[in-house]
Design a protein around this motif. Structure first.
Motif, PDB file in Angstrom:
ATOM      1  N   GLN A  57       0.852  -1.185   0.000  1.00  0.00           N
ATOM      2  CA  GLN A  57       0.000   0.000   0.000  1.00  0.00           C
ATOM      3  C   GLN A  57       0.889   1.237   0.000  1.00  0.00           C
ATOM      4  O   GLN A  57       1.860   1.310   0.758  1.00  0.00           O
ATOM      5  N   THR A  58       0.560   2.197  -0.849  1.00  0.00           N
ATOM      6  CA  THR A  58       1.326   3.428  -0.952  1.00  0.00           C
ATOM      7  C   THR A  58       0.381   4.597  -0.806  1.00  0.00           C
ATOM      8  O   THR A  58      -0.678   4.639  -1.449  1.00  0.00           O
ATOM      9  N   LEU A  59       0.752   5.556   0.028  1.00  0.00           N
ATOM     10  CA  LEU A  59      -0.059   6.754   0.234  1.00  0.00           C
ATOM     11  C   LEU A  59       0.568   7.898  -0.547  1.00  0.00           C
ATOM     12  O   LEU A  59       1.749   8.209  -0.375  1.00  0.00           O
ATOM     13  N   PHE A  60      -0.209   8.507  -1.438  1.00  0.00           N
ATOM     14  CA  PHE A  60       0.255   9.645  -2.230  1.00  0.00           C
ATOM     15  C   PHE A  60      -0.344  10.919  -1.640  1.00  0.00           C
ATOM     16  O   PHE A  60      -1.508  10.927  -1.227  1.00  0.00           O
ATOM     17  N   GLY A  61       0.446  11.992  -1.608  1.00  0.00           N
ATOM     18  CA  GLY A  61      -0.011  13.261  -1.036  1.00  0.00           C
ATOM     19  C   GLY A  61      -0.038  14.367  -2.072  1.00  0.00           C
ATOM     20  O   GLY A  61       0.804  14.412  -2.980  1.00  0.00           O
ATOM     21  N   PHE A  62      -1.025  15.271  -1.919  1.00  0.00           N
ATOM     22  CA  PHE A  62      -1.205  16.375  -2.865  1.00  0.00           C
ATOM     23  C   PHE A  62      -1.499  17.656  -2.099  1.00  0.00           C
ATOM     24  O   PHE A  62      -2.301  17.657  -1.166  1.00  0.00           O
ATOM     25  N   TYR A  63      -0.885  18.754  -2.538  1.00  0.00           N
ATOM     26  CA  TYR A  63      -1.092  20.030  -1.860  1.00  0.00           C
ATOM     27  C   TYR A  63      -2.444  20.646  -2.229  1.00  0.00           C
ATOM     28  O   TYR A  63      -3.068  21.304  -1.421  1.00  0.00           O
TER      29      TYR A  63
END
Length: 195
Positions: A57-63
């Motif tokens: 599982q990979t968590l991607f972040g966005f501003y």
């Protein structure tokens, strides 16, 4: 589903940030676009997308919501995975990705590592009509006016492999804090320290 995380940025790099949320560290994969928005901040909120595969599982972040919306559109295209979508948002600003797709500019899309001619064409065919429905006014970086040494410094940093928006921000920081005119070499050295 984790919609967002808010906390202090315990560790930041151009590809990853660890957000400390009440003593729990969330590791988020980010684009250079998001990194340039948070590089000077100590804390904040990032919208997230949890990518689940058979290997993990990979968590991607966005501003911004706009960047997350574009990411979701990109990964909806067959052959474009989450890592490739993040690479696209690192190599080009979101507004540049939109423009390239809407204008059918396969060459610009192919300039991103991992995007071949067929994938670029598929992105254009599948997303051209959808791109007009997403608003991206907030994602375009404001155009800076730099003097000749500043422009040369940005070009030198881009030549070193640094994304243009990040290079512009670093040079702007040097220019804003300079008490006297700096040589091109000094601008580049100080800008590299700000990265």
């Amino acid at each position: 589903m984790i919609a967002f995380v808010r906390g202090s940025f315990a560790k930041k790099s151009p590809a990853q940030v660890i957000v400390d949320v009440n003593g729990v560290g969330y590791e988020l994969q980010i684009s250079l676009n998001t990194y340039s928005s948070i590089s000077t901040k100590e804390e904040g909120q990032l919208l997230t997308y949890l990518h689940i595969t058979e290997n993990g599982q990979t968590l991607f972040g966005f501003y911004t919501q706009e960047e997350k919306d574009l990411f979701l559109q990109l990964i909806s295209v067959s052959g474009v995975g989450a890592t490739t979508a993040r690479m696209m948002l690192s190599g080009l600003r979101p507004d540049e990705v939109i423009k390239a797709i809407v204008q059918g500019n396969t060459r610009q899309l192919e300039s991103v590592k991992g995007i071949g001619k067929k994938t670029a064409e598929r992105l254009i065919v599948e997303l051209k009509d959808k791109m007009g429905k997403i608003s991206f006014e907030n994602t375009a970086s404001p155009t800076q006016s730099f003097d000749a040494p500043g422009k040369d410094a940005i070009n030198a940093l881009v030549g070193l492999g640094i994304a243009k928006p990040v290079a512009e921000q670093a040079v702007k920081k040097v220019s804003d804090s300079a008490k006297e005119a700096l040589s091109l070499e000094d601008i580049i050295k100080q800008a590299l320290k700000n990265l």
